[in-house]
Write a protein that holds these residues in place. Structure first.
Motif, PDB file in Angstrom:
ATOM      1  N   VAL A  11       8.955 -29.489   2.349  1.00 27.79           N
ATOM      2  CA  VAL A  11       9.962 -28.957   3.269  1.00 27.79           C
ATOM      3  C   VAL A  11      11.191 -28.582   2.449  1.00 27.79           C
ATOM      4  O   VAL A  11      11.865 -29.442   1.890  1.00 27.79           O
ATOM      5  CB  VAL A  11      10.345 -29.980   4.355  1.00 27.79           C
ATOM      6  CG1 VAL A  11      11.357 -29.361   5.320  1.00 27.79           C
ATOM      7  CG2 VAL A  11       9.104 -30.455   5.110  1.00 27.79           C
ATOM      8  N   THR A  12      11.460 -27.276   2.381  1.00 23.55           N
ATOM      9  CA  THR A  12      12.512 -26.729   1.529  1.00 23.55           C
ATOM     10  C   THR A  12      13.603 -26.093   2.374  1.00 23.55           C
ATOM     11  O   THR A  12      13.316 -25.491   3.412  1.00 23.55           O
ATOM     12  CB  THR A  12      11.943 -25.630   0.608  1.00 23.55           C
ATOM     13  OG1 THR A  12      10.853 -26.143  -0.145  1.00 23.55           O
ATOM     14  CG2 THR A  12      13.005 -25.083  -0.339  1.00 23.55           C
ATOM     15  N   THR A  13      14.836 -26.185   1.916  1.00 19.63           N
ATOM     16  CA  THR A  13      15.867 -25.300   2.435  1.00 19.63           C
ATOM     17  C   THR A  13      16.632 -24.673   1.289  1.00 19.63           C
ATOM     18  O   THR A  13      16.874 -25.295   0.260  1.00 19.63           O
ATOM     19  CB  THR A  13      16.850 -25.999   3.389  1.00 19.63           C
ATOM     20  OG1 THR A  13      17.734 -25.010   3.959  1.00 19.63           O
ATOM     21  CG2 THR A  13      17.687 -27.046   2.692  1.00 19.63           C
ATOM     22  N   GLU A  14      16.964 -23.406   1.475  1.00 14.67           N
ATOM     23  CA  GLU A  14      17.900 -22.742   0.581  1.00 14.67           C
ATOM     24  C   GLU A  14      19.306 -23.213   0.911  1.00 14.67           C
ATOM     25  O   GLU A  14      19.585 -23.642   2.037  1.00 14.67           O
ATOM     26  CB  GLU A  14      17.812 -21.227   0.738  1.00 14.67           C
ATOM     27  CG  GLU A  14      16.487 -20.641   0.312  1.00 14.67           C
ATOM     28  CD  GLU A  14      16.412 -19.134   0.505  1.00 14.67           C
ATOM     29  OE1 GLU A  14      15.644 -18.495  -0.224  1.00 14.67           O
ATOM     30  OE2 GLU A  14      17.125 -18.615   1.396  1.00 14.67           O
ATOM     31  N   ALA A  15      20.200 -23.109  -0.063  1.00 13.65           N
ATOM     32  CA  ALA A  15      21.586 -23.510   0.155  1.00 13.65           C
ATOM     33  C   ALA A  15      22.488 -22.794  -0.828  1.00 13.65           C
ATOM     34  O   ALA A  15      22.132 -22.607  -1.996  1.00 13.65           O
ATOM     35  CB  ALA A  15      21.750 -25.019  -0.009  1.00 13.65           C
ATOM     36  N   ASN A  16      23.629 -22.375  -0.355  1.00 15.35           N
ATOM     37  CA  ASN A  16      24.703 -22.000  -1.256  1.00 15.35           C
ATOM     38  C   ASN A  16      25.291 -23.295  -1.813  1.00 15.35           C
ATOM     39  O   ASN A  16      25.519 -24.243  -1.047  1.00 15.35           O
ATOM     40  CB  ASN A  16      25.772 -21.211  -0.482  1.00 15.35           C
ATOM     41  CG  ASN A  16      26.871 -20.673  -1.372  1.00 15.35           C
ATOM     42  OD1 ASN A  16      27.471 -21.410  -2.159  1.00 15.35           O
ATOM     43  ND2 ASN A  16      27.151 -19.394  -1.251  1.00 15.35           N
ATOM     44  N   PRO A  17      25.533 -23.396  -3.116  1.00 15.07           N
ATOM     45  CA  PRO A  17      26.034 -24.664  -3.666  1.00 15.07           C
ATOM     46  C   PRO A  17      27.301 -25.177  -2.994  1.00 15.07           C
ATOM     47  O   PRO A  17      27.515 -26.390  -2.908  1.00 15.07           O
ATOM     48  CB  PRO A  17      26.282 -24.330  -5.142  1.00 15.07           C
ATOM     49  CG  PRO A  17      25.343 -23.215  -5.442  1.00 15.07           C
ATOM     50  CD  PRO A  17      25.271 -22.405  -4.178  1.00 15.07           C
ATOM     51  N   PHE A  71      13.150 -23.114   4.987  1.00 19.59           N
ATOM     52  CA  PHE A  71      14.323 -22.599   5.678  1.00 19.59           C
ATOM     53  C   PHE A  71      15.045 -21.650   4.731  1.00 19.59           C
ATOM     54  O   PHE A  71      15.487 -22.054   3.650  1.00 19.59           O
ATOM     55  CB  PHE A  71      15.262 -23.738   6.077  1.00 19.59           C
ATOM     56  CG  PHE A  71      14.770 -24.597   7.211  1.00 19.59           C
ATOM     57  CD1 PHE A  71      15.388 -24.530   8.454  1.00 19.59           C
ATOM     58  CD2 PHE A  71      13.713 -25.482   7.041  1.00 19.59           C
ATOM     59  CE1 PHE A  71      14.947 -25.328   9.515  1.00 19.59           C
ATOM     60  CE2 PHE A  71      13.267 -26.284   8.082  1.00 19.59           C
ATOM     61  CZ  PHE A  71      13.891 -26.208   9.324  1.00 19.59           C
ATOM     62  N   GLY A  72      15.140 -20.371   5.126  1.00 18.29           N
ATOM     63  CA  GLY A  72      15.791 -19.377   4.289  1.00 18.29           C
ATOM     64  C   GLY A  72      16.833 -18.610   5.070  1.00 18.29           C
ATOM     65  O   GLY A  72      17.043 -18.832   6.256  1.00 18.29           O
ATOM     66  N   GLY A  73      17.454 -17.674   4.398  1.00 17.22           N
ATOM     67  CA  GLY A  73      18.514 -16.957   5.095  1.00 17.22           C
ATOM     68  C   GLY A  73      18.934 -15.708   4.370  1.00 17.22           C
ATOM     69  O   GLY A  73      18.163 -15.125   3.615  1.00 17.22           O
ATOM     70  N   GLY A  74      20.226 -15.427   4.539  1.00 11.83           N
ATOM     71  CA  GLY A  74      21.283 -16.255   5.067  1.00 11.83           C
ATOM     72  C   GLY A  74      21.478 -17.534   4.279  1.00 11.83           C
ATOM     73  O   GLY A  74      20.968 -17.771   3.213  1.00 11.83           O
ATOM     74  N   THR A  75      22.283 -18.374   4.902  1.00 14.00           N
ATOM     75  CA  THR A  75      22.601 -19.691   4.348  1.00 14.00           C
ATOM     76  C   THR A  75      22.268 -20.733   5.402  1.00 14.00           C
ATOM     77  O   THR A  75      23.093 -21.032   6.276  1.00 14.00           O
ATOM     78  CB  THR A  75      24.085 -19.792   3.952  1.00 14.00           C
ATOM     79  OG1 THR A  75      24.428 -18.707   3.088  1.00 14.00           O
ATOM     80  CG2 THR A  75      24.362 -21.110   3.241  1.00 14.00           C
ATOM     81  N   PRO A  76      21.042 -21.289   5.380  1.00 13.26           N
ATOM     82  CA  PRO A  76      20.671 -22.271   6.401  1.00 13.26           C
ATOM     83  C   PRO A  76      21.657 -23.431   6.497  1.00 13.26           C
ATOM     84  O   PRO A  76      21.883 -23.968   7.588  1.00 13.26           O
ATOM     85  CB  PRO A  76      19.290 -22.742   5.937  1.00 13.26           C
ATOM     86  CG  PRO A  76      18.755 -21.613   5.133  1.00 13.26           C
ATOM     87  CD  PRO A  76      19.938 -21.012   4.440  1.00 13.26           C
ATOM     88  N   THR A  77      22.242 -23.812   5.371  1.00 12.49           N
ATOM     89  CA  THR A  77      23.119 -24.994   5.358  1.00 12.49           C
ATOM     90  C   THR A  77      24.509 -24.707   5.895  1.00 12.49           C
ATOM     91  O   THR A  77      25.376 -25.580   5.840  1.00 12.49           O
ATOM     92  CB  THR A  77      23.186 -25.568   3.932  1.00 12.49           C
ATOM     93  OG1 THR A  77      23.406 -24.497   2.999  1.00 12.49           O
ATOM     94  CG2 THR A  77      21.886 -26.277   3.586  1.00 12.49           C
ATOM     95  N   LEU A  78      24.724 -23.519   6.480  1.00 13.91           N
ATOM     96  CA  LEU A  78      25.928 -23.323   7.300  1.00 13.91           C
ATOM     97  C   LEU A  78      25.782 -24.032   8.642  1.00 13.91           C
ATOM     98  O   LEU A  78      26.783 -24.323   9.303  1.00 13.91           O
ATOM     99  CB  LEU A  78      26.201 -21.835   7.527  1.00 13.91           C
ATOM    100  CG  LEU A  78      26.789 -21.052   6.352  1.00 13.91           C
ATOM    101  CD1 LEU A  78      27.046 -19.611   6.760  1.00 13.91           C
ATOM    102  CD2 LEU A  78      28.078 -21.698   5.852  1.00 13.91           C
TER     103      LEU A  78
END
Length: 404
Positions: A124-130, A92-99
């Protein structure tokens, strides 16, 4: 994912793939990339296909996105038929998926599992802004089947983050790594950027030291690229900031290699270091070694059996196409055998495993690269040409010579 889509050939409304793409389907590694195109704010250097709330406009929303993405997953199953395609990696990439709420990311992952089945031990990975996660959010992702987190740290220096228009405090990334570990994530990556205007060698060393101290098992370090149309490019054009210097970037790469190797990390791709083989990003390795993947989301790119396609850019147009029961693809291209051979060299040579020496058909270029210390071979390389440290600094130019 660049914000400008290339031209290409038309895609049938059904999204049907040519027979050549389906030949051998299931015999190559298969993964999913899920693009979540939302950001709280736009970073000054970013050229990706992302949208803040004020940029999104009508016809698309955070609340509806998971359902729309699930519809594309179902369409992928229909297009790819009944072939057994256990999904080895999801990113999961973006952008910020964890929004998006954690339950929405888990919902998309479950749809992939229901339609295709996750392979045993799937990554299973997701990117995230801290700043976009907390312990509860991370725990929900882990319970939902996510196995890896990738945090955008970029720098440990506040003045560098300010130039990049990054809106997290310098220590937050390290705290997010600790929270991910506590939530049960064995694999955690930190992304760093070097050569930002105003960054010194000491700033870069401090960022690397802070990243290592945080305790990830993977670090990615990328030289800043000034993309046309970004706020950063405009500031440089106006003379407010200096253009990043290639020689400075090379020095920063050498600092990264020295510090990360000294801390027990090992390069396995020019811009990526892992503390162990298990810590390597298997999804990116799928890209670099010619696997198949389906890209879900606006602007997402896919590749199956030598056919590459890319979706329409805007989330509203993307949602409208899926609601109408047609493919969200904007255009596609069918790669020739020569295209695929060139891309294989471009990608595999960047890996620490290198490329089979016997398959490099430009002996004069290879001999010169060996003499100049850009490539190394020998019995321990198993007949493969591997980039030296100097070769990594000049990898792009060397690859151009090898495929030119």
């Amino acid at each position: 994912m660049p914000s400008t889509l290339p031209d290409g050939d038309p895609v049938p409304p059904s999204g049907e793939l040519p027979a050549s793409a389906l030949d051998g389907l299931g015999g190559r590694p298969f993964g999913f990339y899920v693009h979540v195109p939302f950001c709280a704010t736009r970073c000054g250097y970013c050229d990706f296909n992302t949208y803040t709330a004020s940029e999104l406009g009508p016809g698309a929303s955070h609340a509806d996105y998971a359902a729309t993405a699930v519809e594309e997953v179902r369409r992928a199953r229909a297009v790819l038929g009944t072939a057994g395609l256990p999904v080895e990696t999801v990113f999961f990439g973006g952008g910020t998926p964890t929004l998006l709420p954690a339950r929405d990311l888990v919902r998309i992952l479950r749809a992939i599992d229901e339609e295709f089945g996750l392979a045993p031990g799937a990554e299973v990975t997701t990117e995230a802004n801290p700043e976009s996660v907390d312990p509860g959010y991370l725990a929900e992702l882990r319970r939902g089947g996510f196995t890896r987190m990738s945090f955008g740290m970029q720098s440990a220096r506040a003045h560098v983050l300010k130039v990049l228009d990054r809106h997290h405090t310098p220590g937050r990334a390290a705290q997010a790594v600790r929270e991910a570990r506590e939530a049960g994530f064995e694999h955690v990556n930190l992304d760093l950027i070097y050569s930002t205007p105003g960054e010194s060698d000491d700033d870069w060393r401090a960022s690397l030291a802070a990243a290592v101290e945080a305790g990830p098992d993977h670090v990615s370090a990328y030289s800043l690229i000034v993309e046309d149309g970004t706020r950063l490019a405009a500031r440089i054009r106006r003379g407010e900031l200096p253009m990043p210097d290639d020689d400075v970037a090379a020095d920063r790469y050498l600092i990264a290699e020295s510090m990360l190797t000294g801390a027990g990390f090992h390069w396995y791709e020019v811009s990526n270091w892992a503390a162990s083989e298990a810590g390597r990003c298997r999804h990116n390795l799928l890209y670099w070694t010619g696997g198949d993947w389906w890209g879900v989301g606006p602007g997402a790119h896919s590749h199956v059996g030598g056919t590459r396609w890319w979706n329409v850019k805007h989330p509203a147009a993307y949602a409208q196409r899926l609601a109408a029961g047609v493919s969200p693809a904007h255009a596609r291209e069918v790669l020739t055998d020569e295209d695929r051979a060139v891309e294989r060299i471009m990608l595999e040579l960047r890996l620490s495993d290198g490329f089979p020496l016997a398959e490099l058909d430009r002996p004069v270029v290879v001999a010169r690269a060996l003499a100049d210390g850009l490539l190394e071979t020998g019995p321990f390389k198993r007949g493969r040409a591997v980039l030296t440290l100097r070769g990594r600094l000049l990898a792009d130019a060397l690859v151009r010579d090898l495929v030119g």
